[in-house]
Motif scaffolding. Structure first.
Motif, short mmCIF file in Angstrom:
data_model
loop_
_atom_site.label_atom_id
_atom_site.label_comp_id
_atom_site.label_asym_id
_atom_site.label_seq_id
_atom_site.Cartn_x
_atom_site.Cartn_y
_atom_site.Cartn_z
N ASN A 62 0.86 -1.18 0.00
CA ASN A 62 0.00 0.00 0.00
C ASN A 62 0.89 1.23 0.00
OD1 ASN A 62 -2.61 -1.04 -0.04
ND2 ASN A 62 -2.72 -1.24 2.20
N GLU A 65 0.38 7.04 -3.08
CA GLU A 65 0.97 8.03 -3.98
C GLU A 65 1.33 7.39 -5.33
OE1 GLU A 65 1.52 7.63 -0.79
OE2 GLU A 65 2.25 9.44 0.22
N PHE A 117 3.35 -7.55 10.80
CA PHE A 117 2.86 -6.30 10.22
C PHE A 117 1.41 -6.53 9.83
CE2 PHE A 117 2.23 -3.17 6.88
CZ PHE A 117 2.90 -2.06 7.36
N CYS A 119 -2.07 -4.94 8.45
CA CYS A 119 -2.79 -3.85 7.80
C CYS A 119 -4.22 -3.78 8.33
CB CYS A 119 -2.80 -4.03 6.29
SG CYS A 119 -3.77 -2.80 5.39
N TRP A 123 -5.07 -8.01 6.33
CA TRP A 123 -4.01 -8.94 5.87
C TRP A 123 -2.77 -8.67 6.70
CZ3 TRP A 123 0.24 -6.28 4.20
CH2 TRP A 123 0.05 -5.01 3.65
N THR A 154 5.27 12.44 4.71
CA THR A 154 5.89 11.81 3.53
C THR A 154 6.20 12.89 2.52
OG1 THR A 154 4.71 9.72 3.83
CG2 THR A 154 5.40 10.22 1.59
N ASN A 201 8.38 0.08 -0.60
CA ASN A 201 8.20 -0.10 0.83
C ASN A 201 8.50 1.17 1.62
OD1 ASN A 201 9.10 -3.01 -0.27
ND2 ASN A 201 7.68 -3.25 1.45
N PHE A 215 -1.20 1.53 8.38
CA PHE A 215 -1.19 2.89 7.83
C PHE A 215 -0.49 3.90 8.73
CE2 PHE A 215 -5.36 2.78 10.01
CZ PHE A 215 -5.36 3.98 10.72
#
Ligand code: MTE
Ligand code: MO
Length: 300
Positions: A62, A65, A117, A119, A123, A154, A201, A215
């Motif tokens: 994910n 951008e 990790f 999400c 998942w 970011t 990543n 996120f």
């Protein structure tokens, strides 16, 4: 919970043995030092679950951008120029400034951390990150006593992020409470599998907060600010009913549109099946005390 101090990804994955062989043959000093550092600083925070493969971790992403689809970032993020790179560190700190990536990377010892990790889409993966504790960076820049939160941004560079559109309110923003940012689990990740961070990543440097939904782990960071009040975060700003500031992994608090009680572990062939989601993604021992007295159904 399962932790082992001594287990490295190189002990458990085929890719690792390939990489080690290649280093031995090439005698590659630079690559070897990348791998040597994590051994020296093994701290016991890694899971012994089998990591996902490099291919899985870099082809199911994910990074909006670069598009909405899971394979879009792998296709499109190559356009991102990640060198030179600097991070503006400011707000309530003693030593504000624009720091070159190399100087930021020297702020703490690079470790390997194999983290689960999870999400928010339900998942999950297991990822062998390389990086340093955010706490070391914060100690180096000198956090002032009035600071209570850390805000992150970011890069936003539309010329290289052609798929961004107006889906979200760019730049992508995230935040942590100061105690969360100082928690030893919280990582500034600069690579995975002993390689520099792949663009998809979050190259060259991204956050990893393993007890929170993915996120929160903001990619390609260009700005870090110490602030007094809870900062604006992209997903809460976009839909506060569905995405809270805390976003701790919590199997007992469902997303309004789906259950969070279980998750699908990516990859693993036959074992690509649902498993129970753990409170704080299994990191309760390290983080639960930070939320004592908080109602996590309200502070979701
Ligand atoms: N800048 C930025 N950071 C981001 C995202 C994004 O779209 N843009 N996606 C987040 C989400 S939803 C997840 S699950 C993780 C995915 O990280 P990965 O692709 O390395 O697995 O990155 C997070 N960080
Ligand atoms: Mo996510």
């Amino acid at each position: 919970m399962r932790y082992r101090n001594d287990l490295k990804w190189s002990d458990v994955t085929p890719e690792a043995s390939w990489l080690n062989r290649r280093q031995l043959m090439a005698g590659g000093a630079a690559a070897a030092s990348l791998l040597a550092a994590p051994r020296a600083f093994a701290a016991g925070y890694s899971t012994d679950e089998t990591p996902n493969t490099f291919e899985e971790i870099t082809n199911y992403n994910n990074y909006y951008e670069f598009g909405l689809g899971k394979t879009d970032p792998a296709q499109n993020a190559g356009a991102l120029t990640t060198s030179p790179w600097s991070i503006e560190i400011g707000g309530l700190v003693d030593r504000p400034g624009t720091y070159d990536l190399a100087d930021v990377m020297a702020m703490g010892p690079i470790e390997e951390r194999i983290y689960r990790f999870r999400c928010v889409e339900a998942w999950s993966m297991v990822i062998p990150w390389n990086g340093f504790q955010l706490s070391h960076l914060l100690d180096k820049v000198g956090v002032q006593s009035s600071a209570r939160y850390v805000a992150f941004e970011t890069l936003y560079r539309p010329s290289e992020m052609r798929q961004a559109g107006n889906l979200l309110n760019w730049p992508y923003r995230e935040g942590l409470r100061l105690d969360e940012a100082m928690n030893p689990l919280t990582l500034m990740a600069t690579g995975l599998y002993g390689k520099p961070m792949p663009n998809q990543n979050g190259a060259p440097i991204r956050l990893v907060v393993p007890w929170k939904y993915g996120f929160k782990s903001i990619k390609s960071i260009v700005k870090i600010s110490l602030v007094a009040d809870e900062p604006l975060t992209t997903w809460k700003n976009s839909n506060a009913r569905e995405y809270g500031f805390y976003s701790n992994v919590n199997p007992n608090v469902n997303h309004p549109r789906w259950s969070q009680a279980s998750e699908r572990r990516i990859g693993g062939g036959l074992f690509n099946s649902r498993q129970d989601t753990l409170m704080f993604n299994g990191y309760g021992e390290q983080v639960a005390q930070m939320y004592t007295g908080q109602d996590l159904t309200k502070d979701f």
